[in-house]
Design a protein around this motif. Structure first.
Motif, PDB file in Angstrom:
ATOM      1  N   GLY A  62       0.814  -1.219   0.000  1.00 47.60           N
ATOM      2  CA  GLY A  62       0.000   0.000   0.000  1.00 47.60           C
ATOM      3  C   GLY A  62       0.844   1.264   0.000  1.00 47.60           C
ATOM      4  N   LEU A  63       0.358   2.272  -0.726  1.00 46.93           N
ATOM      5  CA  LEU A  63       1.125   3.502  -0.897  1.00 46.93           C
ATOM      6  C   LEU A  63       0.372   4.701  -0.322  1.00 46.93           C
ATOM      7  CD1 LEU A  63       3.448   5.120  -2.391  1.00 46.93           C
ATOM      8  CD2 LEU A  63       1.900   5.177  -4.346  1.00 46.93           C
ATOM      9  N   VAL A  64      -0.966   4.714  -0.523  1.00 45.08           N
ATOM     10  CA  VAL A  64      -1.763   5.890  -0.167  1.00 45.08           C
ATOM     11  C   VAL A  64      -2.066   5.873   1.327  1.00 45.08           C
ATOM     12  CG1 VAL A  64      -3.946   7.101  -0.557  1.00 45.08           C
ATOM     13  CG2 VAL A  64      -2.780   5.958  -2.465  1.00 45.08           C
ATOM     14  N   HIS A  65      -1.766   6.954   1.974  1.00 43.26           N
ATOM     15  CA  HIS A  65      -2.028   7.057   3.404  1.00 43.26           C
ATOM     16  C   HIS A  65      -3.538   7.154   3.638  1.00 43.26           C
ATOM     17  CE1 HIS A  65      -1.990   8.624   7.496  1.00 43.26           C
ATOM     18  NE2 HIS A  65      -0.792   8.049   7.576  1.00 43.26           N
ATOM     19  N   PRO A  66      -4.047   6.485   4.695  1.00 37.41           N
ATOM     20  CA  PRO A  66      -5.509   6.518   4.937  1.00 37.41           C
ATOM     21  C   PRO A  66      -6.078   7.934   4.982  1.00 37.41           C
ATOM     22  CG  PRO A  66      -4.476   4.893   6.362  1.00 37.41           C
ATOM     23  CD  PRO A  66      -3.363   5.558   5.623  1.00 37.41           C
ATOM     24  N   ASN A  67      -5.288   8.883   5.443  1.00 40.67           N
ATOM     25  CA  ASN A  67      -5.800  10.267   5.502  1.00 40.67           C
ATOM     26  C   ASN A  67      -6.075  10.847   4.125  1.00 40.67           C
ATOM     27  OD1 ASN A  67      -5.629  10.269   8.220  1.00 40.67           O
ATOM     28  ND2 ASN A  67      -3.630  11.313   8.310  1.00 40.67           N
ATOM     29  N   GLU A  68      -5.328  10.364   3.134  1.00 46.53           N
ATOM     30  CA  GLU A  68      -5.480  10.915   1.777  1.00 46.53           C
ATOM     31  C   GLU A  68      -6.512  10.155   0.969  1.00 46.53           C
ATOM     32  OE1 GLU A  68      -1.611  10.495   0.007  1.00 46.53           O
ATOM     33  OE2 GLU A  68      -0.657  11.142   1.861  1.00 46.53           O
ATOM     34  N   LYS A  69      -6.988   9.054   1.537  1.00 45.98           N
ATOM     35  CA  LYS A  69      -7.825   8.153   0.745  1.00 45.98           C
ATOM     36  C   LYS A  69      -9.088   8.842   0.227  1.00 45.98           C
ATOM     37  CE  LYS A  69     -10.711   4.173   0.998  1.00 45.98           C
ATOM     38  NZ  LYS A  69     -11.555   3.486   1.955  1.00 45.98           N
ATOM     39  N   GLU A  70      -9.797   9.528   1.095  1.00 41.35           N
ATOM     40  CA  GLU A  70     -11.081  10.077   0.694  1.00 41.35           C
ATOM     41  C   GLU A  70     -10.946  11.108  -0.428  1.00 41.35           C
ATOM     42  OE1 GLU A  70     -13.615  11.096   3.993  1.00 41.35           O
ATOM     43  OE2 GLU A  70     -14.959  12.114   2.572  1.00 41.35           O
ATOM     44  N   SER A  71      -9.989  11.987  -0.268  1.00 40.42           N
ATOM     45  CA  SER A  71      -9.844  13.021  -1.307  1.00 40.42           C
ATOM     46  C   SER A  71      -9.395  12.399  -2.626  1.00 40.42           C
ATOM     47  CB  SER A  71      -8.878  14.118  -0.844  1.00 40.42           C
ATOM     48  OG  SER A  71      -7.609  13.533  -0.593  1.00 40.42           O
ATOM     49  N   LEU A  72      -8.500  11.399  -2.531  1.00 42.43           N
ATOM     50  CA  LEU A  72      -8.043  10.743  -3.755  1.00 42.43           C
ATOM     51  C   LEU A  72      -9.206  10.014  -4.441  1.00 42.43           C
ATOM     52  CD1 LEU A  72      -5.684   9.929  -5.608  1.00 42.43           C
ATOM     53  CD2 LEU A  72      -5.371   7.902  -4.190  1.00 42.43           C
TER      54      LEU A  72
END
Lengths: 661, 276, 63
Positions: free
Chosen positions: A525-535
């Motif tokens: 996994g690369l995307v941090h959970p905090n960035e998930k929603e916006s991504l």
């Protein structure tokens, strides 16, 4: 032995003899569970993929009198389908009264986030554990078992708790069949004996046919005619009893007449003669694994051509219902009872061999011959079940409506890349014909129904043309969300073999599913959970904005995020984005298996030309009942509490649907 | 050859005659009873009855010995050895009746296979008619015409000729119940093969017609043989196999036959005073 | 990634160079690696992932 004893012995012998003689005529009937008389009864007909627009059109033209009759008695309306409108998902909504957030079936396919490998969504294989190896022989200590992956109680299990009997015939996704005392036989997703969704075998001397090295859904074998004889092998299941689990095979011979278009096939202890373009009917075969273990199967042979090129098609090897190698019915005797009465029958989930038609192993005519055999069998079994239906629920499913629309939509749609005027003249009415054949089934149900019988007819989704395909993984790559190890290898590998996970933010598996490469969930996994929603929102927005350069249309009508689409305890297992395609569009052929093609958009050049992977509002299903309903826009999951309402059963709180009567 | 076939054919036919049309179990029970008793009698007359009795007593004594001296390894080993020796002697005492019975038994089994081995055809069933030619004929160059007796049997394929096997096959289907036949015209010959599509239970079915005075004839005695100089070696119909139904279990008739004759043999050995 | 050297017949190498350029590869090495990988993957068909792929591919919706 005294004389009296001897006389008694003789008598006993004769009595036993006559009992044995009588035994031969006693039929094996599976016990009917529950009450033999219920105040209300219910006949539910599930016609997969019947489209409200087509149905309405042919009803208005007076071609579907039974549907018309039912509409006059009560209701005909569109039925809201599931997101995504795939059969296993849609029927799971119907089975449980929930949406995927509750039952956990999100797509035909699921993926293992740890290693990004694909799997069947409906059944997991467990228990293949320790084994002992002696020389070349492997003896498993525990046997493999398929486990149903759908969560939540099936409606027939709730009926069972209230002593209401139900017969559930080929409910899609009900493999392995849910544990119950009700009479059920497994439906869509039931594998063939090789454990696949269905692999046919095709034997040919035609060099041109063999140039394509991989045909989806089939093995094409090169054979030689030597002295008017062909020697070939039929591959079967993996032999787990041998080291390296090689394929078990059966040798067979084909003898050709030197002049006449006939051939004799000799396989195991049977031989049969076929004329060119003729089907063999079911043949029973068995794969020997070790001397005490064999796997039984049934298959059909089709002698496509004897000369100039030899061409022989062998259907996927279905599990033998008389002696099933895997569980396909409850109680287990139910499939044997049907086999005893009807002989061998199609047990594979979706029995029609659509791949064989796409790969030209079968042509339109022979494919339809196969489809007709399937439908005829369904009709015969329906008559049998209907005749003995006395209480509770009878659910009966037909796949032919779906399969024929998939394969013959091209002949209804003049703008389809595979439209062919000549074929349209010959086979253009295929879809209309199957609508009128299910109309005949419905008519029989209406005739059987008394005033206490509720009739419900539903389809899980409608249909739309599939003209253009969208390579979602290629789009992700072009948009910078998906990175490859070697760009020059693009389009060659599937299963993301060429994906550089350390730089990839998103990937798409399955028919409508898109996942974020999330840290802590995905293996790399690369995307941090905090960035998930916006991504997620960013990708969804861009997908919806994308236009097909050829038509100017949007291939994606709506990209749903899991949070907005689903409710229930399993939402966190959902794909991060569910793609709702526009009319005329679908995911490409190779993208679902993790392949990154060269182009984002492609014409659909396959005979598989109708589809329903669209946004739900594009492809609603149908609902007809012989009574009025209180909901203007019912959904699949509303029908489950409706069934319970007929029998005065309170639905469990986990159901999100509401009764419509 | 024909005389042997006629004798055993008539014998089995005569025994089964009253039970034709009934459940095959009735005929099977009667046949195994009759043959079981017959074998008992042969056994009494030809085996060394006194010898058998004394050997059996000896075996009993040694078994007792084994039980009594089970703690004494030497004695139990020697009594085990003696039991083995007695067993061999027992086998030698029964050798003569076995040898005498084996040939008639095989001939009876061959006859029984005609009665219990196959099912007659039922409507809509398909099967193969196989003709094997003599070695000096080539099936592709031989003119042969197949004529069904009526529309109750239909030939569904052109002839399939297999040179390496000297064979010509046709697929046919049965449309109605009854006894039908095919006429085969080859050279100046007309040869008839019966197609049994009757519904009655126990009846004799001959799958294959072979040439006169060959070993084949001994093993396929179901019908009058082909003349020795006919161009055809055999004509065969692929009848479906029949099995005995025991409460839904399908068992090969030969297993049922052996089981029943053993049961009857033991049941009647006292009555006939036979030591087995 | 560690690299190893492989010897090629000169005539063949000239051909490789020519076709690599024609088909748009950035170097002859890339072209050779591509060809070899293609060949190897076709030999690796018994691989379990290939097997899984084959089994899923029975599904009519994918190819």
């Amino acid at each position: 032995m005294s004389k009296i004893k001897r006389r008694e012995f003789l008598k006993m012998g004769l009595a036993a003899g006559s009992m044995m003689a009588a035994g031969s005529s006693s039929d094996m009937i599976t016990r009917v569970f529950g009450k033999t008389d219920t105040p209300k009864k219910m006949i539910i007909l599930g016609f997969d993929g019947v489209d409200p627009h087509l149905l309405n059109m042919w009803m208005k033209a007076g071609k579907l009198p039974a549907f018309q009759k039912l509409q006059n008695q009560g209701t005909f309306t569109k039925l809201r389908t599931s997101l995504p409108p795939q059969s296993p998902v849609a029927w799971s909504n119907f089975i449980t009264g929930m949406n995927p957030g509750g039952h956990g079936i999100f797509d035909f396919m699921s993926r293992n986030p740890e290693d990004y490998s694909p799997d069947f969504s409906s059944a997991a294989i467990t228990g293949a554990g320790k084994s002992i190896t002696i020389g070349n022989l492997v003896l498993p200590l525990s046997s493999e078992k398929a486990v149903q992956q759908r969560s939540g109680k099936a409606f027939w299990q709730i009926l069972e708790d209230h002593d209401i009997p139900a017969t559930v015939f080929k409910m899609p996704g009900n493999y392995p069949p849910e544990e119950t005392d009700q009479r059920t036989i497994s439906g869509m997703n039931t594998p063939d004996v090789t454990g696949s969704y269905g692999i046919y075998n095709y034997y040919t001397t035609d060099y041109a046919d063999l140039q394509n090295s991989s045909y989806a859904g089939g093995n094409h074998h090169e054979v030689y005619v030597i002295g008017n004889r062909v020697d070939a092998k039929l591959p079967g299941p993996d032999n787990a009893f041998k080291k390296g689990a090689p394929k078990a095979t059966i040798d067979f011979k084909v003898f050709l007449d030197p002049v006449n278009p006939v051939a004799k096939i000799v396989i195991q202890d049977q031989e049969f003669i076929l004329n060119e373009k003729e089907w063999s009917g079911w043949k029973k075969i068995h794969f020997n694994l070790i001397p005490t273990q064999s796997i039984k199967g049934i298959c059909m042979f089709y002698l496509k051509q004897v000369r100039p090129e030899f061409e022989l098609y062998v259907s996927p090897i279905n599990v033998d219902p008389a002696d099933p190698a895997i569980p396909i019915s409850t109680p287990p005797n139910y499939s044997k009872e049907l086999a005893k009465r009807f002989g061998p029958f199609f047990t594979k989930g979706l029995p029609a061999d659509t791949h064989a038609l796409d790969n030209a192993a079968l042509d339109d005519e022979s494919f339809l011959e196969q489809e007709n055999m399937i439908f005829q069998e369904r009709q015969d079994m329906f008559e049998y079940e209907l005749a003995r239906f006395e209480s509770g629920v009878l659910f009966y499913y037909v796949s032919s409506t779906d399969q024929r629309q998939h394969m013959f939509w091209r002949l209804l749609d003049k703008s389809h890349p595979k439209y062919d005027e000549k074929l349209a003249r010959e086979f253009g009415s295929t879809i209309e014909n199957i609508y009128s054949r299910v109309d005949f089934l419905l008519d029989q149900a209406i005739q059987k129904a008394d005033k206490d019988t509720v009739i419900m007819v539903l389809s899980d989704h409608g249909f739309a043309s599939f003209r253009r395909s969208f390579n979602v993984n290629t789009w992700l790559k072009e948009a910078g969300y998906h990175k490859l190890i070697n760009d020059w290898k693009q389009g060659e590998d599937g299963l993301f073999m060429n994906t550089d996970w350390s730089r990839t933010k998103a990937y798409a598996y399955g028919l409508n599913s898109l996942f974020i490469n999330l840290k802590g969930r995905e293996g790399e996994g690369l995307v941090h959970p905090n960035e998930k929603e916006s991504l997620t929102r960013e990708i969804a927005r861009k997908l919806e904005a994308y236009k097909d350069p050829k038509t100017g249309e949007h291939p994606i009508l709506k990209a749903y995020t899991a949070q907005e689409a689903y409710q229930g305890p399993l939402v966190d297992q959902a794909p991060d984005i569910v793609l709702g395609y526009n009319r005329g569009y679908r995911v490409s052929w190779s993208s679902p298996m993790g392949s990154i093609s060269k182009n984002i958009m492609e014409d659909n050049e396959e005979k598989w030309s109708g589809d329903h992977m669209a946004s739900p509002e594009v492809v609603p299903g149908i609902l007809l009942m012989n009574q009025k309903i209180n909901n203007m826009s019912p959904a699949l999951y509303d029908l489950t509490p409706t069934i319970l309402k007929v029998f005065n059963i309170k639905p469990p709180s986990s159901m999100i649907g509401k009764s419509i009567i | 050859m024909s005389i042997i076939n006629i004798f055993f054919g008539k014998l089995v036919e005569w025994i089964l005659f009253p039970f034709r049309g009934m459940s095959p179990w009735v005929g099977m029970i009667v046949l195994s009873l009759v043959t079981g008793i017959f074998m008992l009698l042969v056994f009494r007359l030809t085996s060394n009855q006194k010898g058998i009795k004394s050997i059996k007593n000896k075996i009993k004594a040694h078994i007792l010995e084994l039980r009594l001296f089970q703690d004494n390894l030497k004695i139990s080993l020697s009594s085990q050895g003696k039991i083995l020796k007695c067993n061999l002697k027992y086998i030698s005492c029964t050798m003569k009746p076995m040898l005498i019975m084996i040939i008639p038994l095989i001939l009876i089994l061959i006859q029984m296979n005609l009665w219990f081995g196959y099912k007659s055809f039922s409507p809509d069933q398909t099967a193969i008619l196989k003709v094997k030619l003599k070695d000096n004929y080539n099936p592709v160059e031989t003119d042969i015409i197949l004529i069904p007796s009526s529309s109750a049997i239909i030939v569904e394929t052109l002839p399939l000729r297999i040179e390496e096997e000297k064979e010509i096959d046709w697929r046919f289907s049965v449309k109605e119940n009854g006894v039908h036949h095919f006429d085969l015209k080859i050279g100046g010959w007309t040869i008839t093969k019966t197609v049994d599509a009757t519904t009655s239970h126990l009846r004799k079915i001959s799958t294959i017609k072979v040439r006169k005075n060959t070993l084949d004839q001994l093993f396929n005695p179901g019908e009058a043989p082909l003349l020795k100089d006919s161009p055809i070696k055999s004509i065969e119909l692929t009848y479906p196999n029949e099995s005995m139904n025991l409460f839904g279990w399908h068992i090969h008739w030969i297993i049922v036959y052996f089981a029943l004759s053993v049961i009857f043999g033991f049941a009647f050995k006292g009555l006939f005073g036979v030591e087995i | 990634m560690a690299k190893v050297k492989v010897k090629l017949d000169k005539g063949l190498f000239e051909k490789v160079k020519k076709f690599a350029e024609l088909s748009g590869y950035s170097s002859p090495e890339e072209f050779i690696a591509h060809c070899l990988e293609k060949e190897i993957s076709s030999l690796e068909e018994a691989d379990s992932e290939e097997e899984m792929k084959k089994k899923l591919k029975g599904l009519g919706y994918i190819s």
